[in-house]
Design a protein around this motif. Structure first.
Motif, PDB file in Angstrom:
ATOM      1  N   MET A 290       0.832  -1.211   0.000  1.00 19.62           N
ATOM      2  CA  MET A 290       0.000   0.000   0.000  1.00 19.62           C
ATOM      3  C   MET A 290       0.865   1.259   0.000  1.00 19.62           C
ATOM      4  SD  MET A 290      -3.489  -0.803   2.077  1.00 19.62           S
ATOM      5  CE  MET A 290      -2.822  -1.073   3.698  1.00 19.62           C
ATOM      6  N   SER A 291       2.042   1.183   0.622  1.00 14.75           N
ATOM      7  CA  SER A 291       2.937   2.354   0.607  1.00 14.75           C
ATOM      8  C   SER A 291       3.404   2.639  -0.816  1.00 14.75           C
ATOM      9  CB  SER A 291       4.153   2.119   1.515  1.00 14.75           C
ATOM     10  OG  SER A 291       3.720   1.981   2.841  1.00 14.75           O
ATOM     11  N   ALA A 292       3.665   1.559  -1.584  1.00  8.97           N
ATOM     12  CA  ALA A 292       4.073   1.764  -2.984  1.00  8.97           C
ATOM     13  C   ALA A 292       2.969   2.505  -3.739  1.00  8.97           C
ATOM     14  CB  ALA A 292       4.390   0.425  -3.638  1.00  8.97           C
ATOM     15  N   SER A 293       1.718   2.129  -3.472  1.00  6.19           N
ATOM     16  CA  SER A 293       0.601   2.835  -4.126  1.00  6.19           C
ATOM     17  C   SER A 293       0.542   4.288  -3.673  1.00  6.19           C
ATOM     18  CB  SER A 293      -0.729   2.151  -3.795  1.00  6.19           C
ATOM     19  OG  SER A 293      -0.761   0.860  -4.348  1.00  6.19           O
ATOM     20  N   LEU A 307      10.258   3.732   4.085  1.00  6.85           N
ATOM     21  CA  LEU A 307       9.024   4.332   4.614  1.00  6.85           C
ATOM     22  C   LEU A 307       8.354   3.401   5.624  1.00  6.85           C
ATOM     23  CD1 LEU A 307       7.587   5.807   1.291  1.00  6.85           C
ATOM     24  CD2 LEU A 307       8.218   7.141   3.317  1.00  6.85           C
ATOM     25  N   VAL A 308       8.312   2.097   5.292  1.00 12.67           N
ATOM     26  CA  VAL A 308       7.654   1.152   6.202  1.00 12.67           C
ATOM     27  C   VAL A 308       8.502   0.933   7.455  1.00 12.67           C
ATOM     28  CG1 VAL A 308       6.811  -1.235   6.438  1.00 12.67           C
ATOM     29  CG2 VAL A 308       6.270   0.086   4.388  1.00 12.67           C
ATOM     30  N   GLU A 309       9.824   0.904   7.277  1.00  9.44           N
ATOM     31  CA  GLU A 309      10.674   0.788   8.475  1.00  9.44           C
ATOM     32  C   GLU A 309      10.439   1.964   9.427  1.00  9.44           C
ATOM     33  OE1 GLU A 309      14.727   0.231   7.092  1.00  9.44           O
ATOM     34  OE2 GLU A 309      13.992  -1.597   6.089  1.00  9.44           O
ATOM     35  N   ARG A 310      10.168   3.123   8.849  1.00 10.25           N
ATOM     36  CA  ARG A 310       9.906   4.311   9.686  1.00 10.25           C
ATOM     37  C   ARG A 310       8.441   4.408  10.127  1.00 10.25           C
ATOM     38  NH1 ARG A 310      11.631   9.402   6.343  1.00 10.25           N
ATOM     39  NH2 ARG A 310      10.967  10.441   8.263  1.00 10.25           N
ATOM     40  N   ASP A 311       7.624   3.452   9.711  1.00 11.92           N
ATOM     41  CA  ASP A 311       6.189   3.421  10.066  1.00 11.92           C
ATOM     42  C   ASP A 311       5.385   4.564   9.457  1.00 11.92           C
ATOM     43  OD1 ASP A 311       6.434   1.083  11.619  1.00 11.92           O
ATOM     44  OD2 ASP A 311       7.107   2.256  13.351  1.00 11.92           O
ATOM     45  N   SER A 342       4.952  -5.400  19.673  1.00 10.40           N
ATOM     46  CA  SER A 342       5.917  -4.341  19.386  1.00 10.40           C
ATOM     47  C   SER A 342       5.365  -2.998  19.844  1.00 10.40           C
ATOM     48  CB  SER A 342       6.177  -4.310  17.876  1.00 10.40           C
ATOM     49  OG  SER A 342       6.873  -3.143  17.522  1.00 10.40           O
ATOM     50  N   THR A 343       6.253  -2.099  20.215  1.00  6.65           N
ATOM     51  CA  THR A 343       5.795  -0.739  20.542  1.00  6.65           C
ATOM     52  C   THR A 343       5.843   0.154  19.294  1.00  6.65           C
ATOM     53  OG1 THR A 343       8.042  -0.218  21.217  1.00  6.65           O
ATOM     54  CG2 THR A 343       6.491  -0.820  22.964  1.00  6.65           C
ATOM     55  N   ARG A 344       6.334  -0.396  18.180  1.00  5.67           N
ATOM     56  CA  ARG A 344       6.403   0.395  16.936  1.00  5.67           C
ATOM     57  C   ARG A 344       5.024   0.880  16.520  1.00  5.67           C
ATOM     58  NH1 ARG A 344       9.398  -2.491  11.983  1.00  5.67           N
ATOM     59  NH2 ARG A 344       8.047  -1.049  10.863  1.00  5.67           N
ATOM     60  N   PHE A 345       4.939   2.128  16.105  1.00  7.10           N
ATOM     61  CA  PHE A 345       3.695   2.726  15.634  1.00  7.10           C
ATOM     62  C   PHE A 345       3.036   1.854  14.561  1.00  7.10           C
ATOM     63  CE2 PHE A 345       2.050   6.418  12.866  1.00  7.10           C
ATOM     64  CZ  PHE A 345       0.802   6.383  13.453  1.00  7.10           C
ATOM     65  N   GLY A 346       3.841   1.271  13.693  1.00  6.39           N
ATOM     66  CA  GLY A 346       3.298   0.500  12.576  1.00  6.39           C
ATOM     67  C   GLY A 346       3.019  -0.956  12.893  1.00  6.39           C
ATOM     68  N   LEU A 347       3.289  -1.403  14.102  1.00  7.84           N
ATOM     69  CA  LEU A 347       3.084  -2.812  14.452  1.00  7.84           C
ATOM     70  C   LEU A 347       2.293  -3.013  15.744  1.00  7.84           C
ATOM     71  CD1 LEU A 347       6.495  -4.567  13.641  1.00  7.84           C
ATOM     72  CD2 LEU A 347       4.260  -5.149  12.695  1.00  7.84           C
ATOM     73  N   ALA A 348       2.187  -1.955  16.541  1.00  4.50           N
ATOM     74  CA  ALA A 348       1.617  -2.097  17.886  1.00  4.50           C
ATOM     75  C   ALA A 348       0.160  -2.562  17.848  1.00  4.50           C
ATOM     76  CB  ALA A 348       1.724  -0.777  18.644  1.00  4.50           C
ATOM     77  N   ALA A 349      -0.543  -2.261  16.757  1.00  2.00           N
ATOM     78  CA  ALA A 349      -1.976  -2.602  16.702  1.00  2.00           C
ATOM     79  C   ALA A 349      -2.225  -4.003  16.143  1.00  2.00           C
ATOM     80  CB  ALA A 349      -2.724  -1.566  15.853  1.00  2.00           C
ATOM     81  N   LEU A 350      -1.162  -4.741  15.849  1.00  2.00           N
ATOM     82  CA  LEU A 350      -1.325  -6.084  15.280  1.00  2.00           C
ATOM     83  C   LEU A 350      -1.928  -7.023  16.328  1.00  2.00           C
ATOM     84  CD1 LEU A 350      -0.672  -7.438  12.573  1.00  2.00           C
ATOM     85  CD2 LEU A 350       1.535  -8.109  13.525  1.00  2.00           C
ATOM     86  N   ARG A 351      -3.059  -7.673  16.006  1.00  4.60           N
ATOM     87  CA  ARG A 351      -3.764  -8.470  17.013  1.00  4.60           C
ATOM     88  C   ARG A 351      -3.314  -9.919  17.054  1.00  4.60           C
ATOM     89  NH1 ARG A 351      -7.886  -5.233  18.791  1.00  4.60           N
ATOM     90  NH2 ARG A 351      -8.650  -3.720  17.271  1.00  4.60           N
TER      91      ARG A 351
END
Ligand code: GLY
Ligand code: MN
Ligand code: MN
Length: 424
Positions: A290-293, A307-311, A342-351
């Motif tokens: 989705m980031s590529a899009s 970009l994804v590494e930086r969330d 993870s506490t990462r912004f881009g991973l913390a919500a993973l259930r």
């Protein structure tokens, strides 16, 4: 007791592999509505209990002793409950005993370690580590669906398909979110649904960017996106489906581009679902997709991996790719032992953080949203100054969002998309 419940309990007991420890699992109690209303909140049993007891009566307890087997304790049905609610009296048997006998059952087992599952009983001196390991093994045992669960899930999906069909026909500029909800839920009930499995989400226009929006009086506009996230529940099993529609019936401008970005990422992610696939990896791959899009659409700028590494993606995709679904909208979701959130912004919500396996039912639900709460935050704007085309984003803050969600049964060869009959 039904054969399948006997079989299910035997499978769980095997997974527990206990010799001396005992397990208690309480389903929870009725909660009165405060203020003398003579009402109770709708009773939803703990799913651990419901899995082991297969009913939704309040106030009951399942107990397991590896030496003597399973027994269920139930409070007697009171005369007042028979008069006011029409509850039938229980048929007592060796397997179902009055709750008044529970103290004696427990006293006979004094000094044995206790795992306290379900809606924990506060006066029981349980062993926390034993409870955690017994719970973990129950979660693992619950994940592959048995035939009875799958049949209920298919029935829930069928009612859900009917509801979405009606809603999609009904949507047009001028109707309200509430009216869409009514049409959808009516059709759930008409097709055997017991109730919606969770609060129906209908978000139109800017409301489509509120992840768990409660439908209200808002009137659908000509160019709006209409996001519906809903599922019918049957015998405790619920579907969890999202579709996003164009109010006018046709994709328009950037909203169409956003829709295509999510649709293509969702289809790619669905195709990858098979036994052994690590869900965390799938989440990150979809984030990159989705980031590529978003780079192509001139929303994000820079290298996609970076970009994804930086969330940076999480400003537009702030939730996890999915979760397990079935017995309740989260079923036996969670992380494998030893895996930490993870506490990462881009991973913390993973259930869920686990490999998919045969018999699991998982949602795949990528989304892209323009959420003012995230995109107008000064700290985030500074942090992602170079990663986002902010002037373009500022012109899109009223656009809402797109989510597309299916429920997949993982099979030995890959998956079966249970909700494929709902067009996207
Ligand atoms: N309906 C909430 C979710 O999709 O997780
Ligand atoms: Mn959903
Ligand atoms: Mn979901």
């Amino acid at each position: 007791m039904s054969n399948y419940l006997t079989y299910r309990r035997a499978r769980v007991a095997k997974a527990w592999n206990l010799t001396n420890e005992i397990v208690l699992c309480h389903g929870g109690d009725l909660i009165p509505v405060p203020g003398g209303a003579d009402q109770v909140f709708r009773f939803v049993p703990d799913t651990e209990y419901r899995y082991l007891a297969d009913h939704d009566e309040p106030g009951c307890l399942v107990a397991f002793d590896p030496k003597t087997g399973w027994v269920e304790f139930r409070p007697p049905v009171l005369e007042a409950e028979r008069v006011w609610e029409g509850r039938p009296p229980f048929d007592w048997s060796d397997a179902i005993r009055p709750m008044t006998e529970f103290d004696a059952w427990l006293t006979d087992r004094a000094s044995r370690p206790i795992a306290n599952l379900g809606s924990r009983m506060p006066l029981i001196a349980a062993a926390p580590e034993l409870t955690a390991s017994v719970r973990e093994r129950l979660m693992q045992a619950r994940r592959p669906k048995d035939d009875v669960e799958l049949a209920r899930m298919r029935a829930a999906v069928a009612a859900t398909v009917a509801g979405f069909r009606r809603a999609s026909e009904y949507i047009e500029p001028g109707v309200t979110e509430r009216q869409i909800q009514i049409e959808l839920e009516c059709e759930f009930f008409r097709h055997g649904g017991d109730r919606p499995g969770y609060n129906t989400i209908v978000g139109t226009g800017t409301n489509a960017a509120v992840l768990h929006f409660t439908p209200g009086k808002r009137v659908v506009g000509e160019s709006d996106l209409v996001l519906i996230d809903a599922g019918a529940e049957i015998e405790g099993y619920t579907a969890d489906v999202t579709r996003t529609y164009f109010a006018s019936g046709k994709p328009n401008g950037f909203r169409g581009d956003l829709y295509n970005a999510v649709l293509s990422a969702q289809k790619t992610a669905v195709e990858k679902c098979k036994p052994g696939k690590e869900f965390r990896e799938l989440h990150l791959e979809t984030a990159r997709d989705m980031s590529a899009s978003l780079v192509e659409l001139d929303i994000l700028t820079g290298d996609v991996d970076n970009l994804v590494e930086r969330d940076a993606h999480a400003l537009f995709f702030p939730h996890g790719l999915g979760h397990l679904v079935g017995l309740g909208v989260r079923d036996a979701s969670g992380y494998l032992p030893g895996r930490k959130r993870s506490t990462r912004f881009g991973l913390a919500a993973l259930r869920i953080d686990l490999p998919l396996d045969v018999g699991y039912i998982v949602t795949v639900e990528p989304g892209l949203y323009f959420i003012p709460a995230l995109l107008t935050d000064e700290t985030r704007r500074e942090q992602y100054r170079d990663a986002i085309n902010w002037s373009r984003v500022d012109g899109l803050l009223d656009i809402g969002g797109v989510r597309i969600e299916d429920n997949l049964l993982i099979t030995p060869d890959g998956h079966e998309n249970l909700t494929a009959a709902i067009p996207k």
